[in-house]
Design a protein around this motif. Structure first.
Motif, PDB file in Angstrom:
ATOM      1  N   THR A   4      -4.860   0.372  -8.809  1.00 39.75           N
ATOM      2  CA  THR A   4      -4.844  -0.524  -7.654  1.00 39.75           C
ATOM      3  C   THR A   4      -4.197   0.166  -6.455  1.00 39.75           C
ATOM      4  N   LEU A   5      -4.840   0.024  -5.309  1.00 34.98           N
ATOM      5  CA  LEU A   5      -4.309   0.573  -4.067  1.00 34.98           C
ATOM      6  C   LEU A   5      -4.066  -0.576  -3.096  1.00 34.98           C
ATOM      7  N   LEU A   6      -2.850  -0.633  -2.575  1.00 30.39           N
ATOM      8  CA  LEU A   6      -2.470  -1.655  -1.606  1.00 30.39           C
ATOM      9  C   LEU A   6      -2.205  -0.977  -0.265  1.00 30.39           C
ATOM     10  N   PHE A   7      -2.775  -1.523   0.795  1.00 29.78           N
ATOM     11  CA  PHE A   7      -2.669  -0.908   2.122  1.00 29.78           C
ATOM     12  C   PHE A   7      -1.937  -1.809   3.108  1.00 29.78           C
ATOM     13  N   ASP A   8      -1.108  -1.196   3.936  1.00 30.90           N
ATOM     14  CA  ASP A   8      -0.638  -1.831   5.153  1.00 30.90           C
ATOM     15  C   ASP A   8      -1.815  -1.784   6.140  1.00 30.90           C
ATOM     16  N   ILE A   9      -1.752  -2.548   7.214  1.00 29.13           N
ATOM     17  CA  ILE A   9      -2.838  -2.520   8.207  1.00 29.13           C
ATOM     18  C   ILE A   9      -2.433  -1.745   9.457  1.00 29.13           C
ATOM     19  N   ASP A  10      -1.474  -2.280  10.219  1.00 29.28           N
ATOM     20  CA  ASP A  10      -1.087  -1.656  11.489  1.00 29.28           C
ATOM     21  C   ASP A  10      -0.445  -0.296  11.257  1.00 29.28           C
ATOM     22  N   GLY A  11      -1.028   0.735  11.845  1.00 25.66           N
ATOM     23  CA  GLY A  11      -0.489   2.078  11.681  1.00 25.66           C
ATOM     24  C   GLY A  11      -0.987   2.775  10.437  1.00 25.66           C
ATOM     25  N   THR A  12      -1.785   2.089   9.636  1.00 29.61           N
ATOM     26  CA  THR A  12      -2.304   2.674   8.404  1.00 29.61           C
ATOM     27  C   THR A  12      -3.829   2.621   8.376  1.00 29.61           C
ATOM     28  N   ALA A 156       3.222   0.575 -12.596  1.00 29.80           N
ATOM     29  CA  ALA A 156       3.100   2.016 -12.818  1.00 29.80           C
ATOM     30  C   ALA A 156       1.728   2.547 -12.398  1.00 29.80           C
ATOM     31  N   GLN A 157       0.792   1.631 -12.140  1.00 21.25           N
ATOM     32  CA  GLN A 157      -0.573   2.046 -11.815  1.00 21.25           C
ATOM     33  C   GLN A 157      -0.982   1.658 -10.396  1.00 21.25           C
ATOM     34  N   ALA A 158       0.002   1.309  -9.563  1.00 17.44           N
ATOM     35  CA  ALA A 158      -0.294   0.879  -8.197  1.00 17.44           C
ATOM     36  C   ALA A 158       0.397   1.785  -7.177  1.00 17.44           C
ATOM     37  N   ILE A 159      -0.229   1.925  -6.028  1.00 15.46           N
ATOM     38  CA  ILE A 159       0.327   2.692  -4.915  1.00 15.46           C
ATOM     39  C   ILE A 159       0.232   1.829  -3.658  1.00 15.46           C
ATOM     40  N   TYR A 160       1.295   1.836  -2.852  1.00 19.17           N
ATOM     41  CA  TYR A 160       1.252   1.162  -1.554  1.00 19.17           C
ATOM     42  C   TYR A 160       1.179   2.225  -0.476  1.00 19.17           C
ATOM     43  N   ILE A 161       0.186   2.121   0.402  1.00 11.17           N
ATOM     44  CA  ILE A 161      -0.018   3.091   1.467  1.00 11.17           C
ATOM     45  C   ILE A 161       0.415   2.462   2.783  1.00 11.17           C
ATOM     46  N   GLY A 162       1.366   3.102   3.467  1.00  8.11           N
ATOM     47  CA  GLY A 162       1.872   2.547   4.718  1.00  8.11           C
ATOM     48  C   GLY A 162       2.396   3.631   5.643  1.00  8.11           C
ATOM     49  N   ASP A 163       2.884   3.203   6.802  1.00  5.64           N
ATOM     50  CA  ASP A 163       3.290   4.163   7.833  1.00  5.64           C
ATOM     51  C   ASP A 163       4.733   3.991   8.290  1.00  5.64           C
ATOM     52  N   ALA A 179       2.891   5.857  -0.614  1.00  4.91           N
ATOM     53  CA  ALA A 179       2.182   6.977   0.003  1.00  4.91           C
ATOM     54  C   ALA A 179       2.277   6.835   1.517  1.00  4.91           C
ATOM     55  N   LEU A 180       2.816   7.852   2.164  1.00  5.80           N
ATOM     56  CA  LEU A 180       2.992   7.823   3.618  1.00  5.80           C
ATOM     57  C   LEU A 180       1.705   8.208   4.324  1.00  5.80           C
ATOM     58  N   ALA A 181       1.234   7.335   5.193  1.00  4.82           N
ATOM     59  CA  ALA A 181       0.065   7.610   6.031  1.00  4.82           C
ATOM     60  C   ALA A 181       0.550   8.333   7.288  1.00  4.82           C
ATOM     61  N   LYS A 182       0.584   9.656   7.237  1.00  2.00           N
ATOM     62  CA  LYS A 182       1.176  10.425   8.328  1.00  2.00           C
ATOM     63  C   LYS A 182       0.440  10.234   9.648  1.00  2.00           C
ATOM     64  N   TRP A 183      -0.843   9.900   9.574  1.00  2.69           N
ATOM     65  CA  TRP A 183      -1.630   9.755  10.807  1.00  2.69           C
ATOM     66  C   TRP A 183      -1.134   8.600  11.681  1.00  2.69           C
ATOM     67  N   GLY A 184      -0.396   7.669  11.107  1.00  2.00           N
ATOM     68  CA  GLY A 184       0.098   6.548  11.898  1.00  2.00           C
ATOM     69  C   GLY A 184       1.609   6.462  11.959  1.00  2.00           C
ATOM     70  N   ALA A 185       2.289   7.369  11.268  1.00  7.70           N
ATOM     71  CA  ALA A 185       3.744   7.285  11.136  1.00  7.70           C
ATOM     72  C   ALA A 185       4.470   8.053  12.236  1.00  7.70           C
ATOM     73  N   LYS A 186       5.661   7.574  12.565  1.00  5.58           N
ATOM     74  CA  LYS A 186       6.532   8.296  13.473  1.00  5.58           C
ATOM     75  C   LYS A 186       7.519   9.117  12.642  1.00  5.58           C
TER      76      LYS A 186
END
Length: 210
Positions: A4-12, A156-163, A179-186
């Protein structure tokens, strides 16, 4: 194995920084006669709007009023919003792989309708948790825990992607990898605590067992 992959929206998923900052600048100037530079408002990125407004008022009624004004002003600046390059392609590939996808965002249900749904990404996500669904918000783990519960995913089987730092703190408090979304992170030295660092969206595929 990641299931399972969970995503932030703004900045990600979406570049909405100018939208959020410009709309708040307009709100504060119109309602509080405050003129603030962009860098003074970076702290708002990744937290619920009403929480951000606590810096400008201690009155619950005024915060609610300012939030209403801010939401209306967001619509004035939506032309600045865009989906980050590579995101559509990534989501399409993940859907082909039958990877369950979810969203955990600080947007409210109302904001989702005007600021996310028009961009055509909603159909990729089977689990959606907004700021309207929990009393506590990022960096608290409750939003991610709710998403895990709704999706039936194991931690143990999930990742949260955010900035943002708030995203990372929420993921770690919930006991899942971040998981850090470097494209949107400061830039922030605290991101050294990230479990995964993604230079571009397609890098996420390296962490999925095909």
């Amino acid at each position: 194995m990641t299931t399972t992959l969970l995503f932030d929206i703004d900045g990600t998923l979406m570049d909405t920084e100018e939208v959020m900052v410009k709309s708040l600048q307009a709100t504060l100037e119109e309602q509080k006669n405050l003129t603030l530079p962009t860098h003074d408002l970076d702290f708002i990125l990744g937290i619920p709007g009403k929480k951000a407004l606590e810096k400008f008022s201690s009155s619950e009624s005024e915060i609610a009023f300012l939030h209403e004004c801010w939401v209306k002003n967001v619509e004035r600046f939506l032309d600045y919003a865009e989906i980050f390059p590579g995101i559509r392609e990534l989501l399409f590939e993940l859907k082909k792989m039958a990877i369950p996808l979810g969203v955990v965002t600080s947007k409210t249900n109302q904001s989702m309708k005007t600021e996310f749904e028009p961009y055509g990404l909603s159909d990729y996500f089977t689990t959606v948790v907004t700021a309207s669904h929990t009393e506590k918000h990022k960096p608290n783990p409750d939003p991610i825990n709710l998403a895990l519960e709704l999706s039936g995913a194991k931690k143990a089987q999930a990742i949260y992607i955010g900035d943002s730092i708030y995203d990372m703190q929420s993921a770690h408090a919930a006991g899942i990898d971040f998981a850090l979304a470097k494209w949107g992170a400061k830039e922030n030295t605290e991101f050294a605590q990230s479990d995964i660092i993604l230079a571009e969206p397609n890098d996420l595929l390296k962490y999925i067992e095909r």
